[in-house]
Scaffold this active site. Structure first.
Site: not given
Length: 193
Positions: A118, A59, A62, A142, A131, A167, A71, A47
């Site tokens: 990240h 951001r 994660h 997650d 990404y 976050d 990724k 993806q």
């Protein structure tokens, strides 16, 4: 395209060589043969995604437990301060933090292996982040660690701007280490690439 190893085991910095002429420039943002030569299997990517952020937005941090997620990350427009934290207990660089400047001028991009955290901060008025991901999203895997966790001591270039509720409510590095069943390293140091 050059590829540099970084201070985090398995994290690679891809540095393209743009072709410049009187019309502007052009560059390959991904080359499967280069990726393969450096241990990245391009056939695994499933993806491509893109996000847009405004100056100061943070951001992350994660990650995913379980299968994890590898990724490739690049900045298609603007400039961003990208951060990777090695959260793989079996890694020789477990707990290490590295920061990178990704922008639309140098067009560098990062390969981040599964098991790392990240995050990034938008440095320009608008930042488009691309990404390339190798695993379908599984929300139950997650995890998130606060951007300002004192044990990680990430050096963000700007005061933190807007961020998601997820976050802001993220747990600590210590909490994540507990979830992984390992003690947090005594000293985590923030370093360059």
């Amino acid at each position: 395209m050059q590829v540099h190893r970084t201070v985090i085991d398995g994290v690679l910095l891809f540095v393209p060589a743009p072709a410049v002429d009187r019309h502007g420039d052009a560059t390959a943002t991904f080359d499967a043969s280069v990726a393969r030569r450096h241990g990245v299997d391009p056939s695994r990517f499933l993806q491509d995604s893109q996000s847009r952020s405004t100056r100061g937005v943070v951001r992350g941090l994660h990650g995913r437990i379980g299968r994890g997620e590898s990724k490739l990350v690049r900045c298609a427009h603007g400039a961003m301060h990208d951060v990777v934290v090695d959260a793989r207990p079996s890694s020789p660089t477990f707990g290490r933090v590295a920061g990178f400047l990704l922008d639309d001028t140098d067009m560098r991009h990062l390969y981040i292996p599964a098991g790392c955290l990240h995050g990034f901060q938008a440095l320009s008025e608008t930042v488009d982040t691309c990404y390339r991901i190798d695993t379908p999203h599984e929300p139950t895997e997650d995890v998130a660690v606060r951007f300002d966790d004192p044990d990680l001591a990430v050096r963000w270039p700007l005061a933190a701007g807007t961020m998601s509720g997820r976050d802001r409510a993220a747990g600590s590095w210590s909490d994540l280490c507990g979830l992984l069943g390992v003690p947090a390293p005594e000293r985590v140091c923030a370093v360059g690439w």
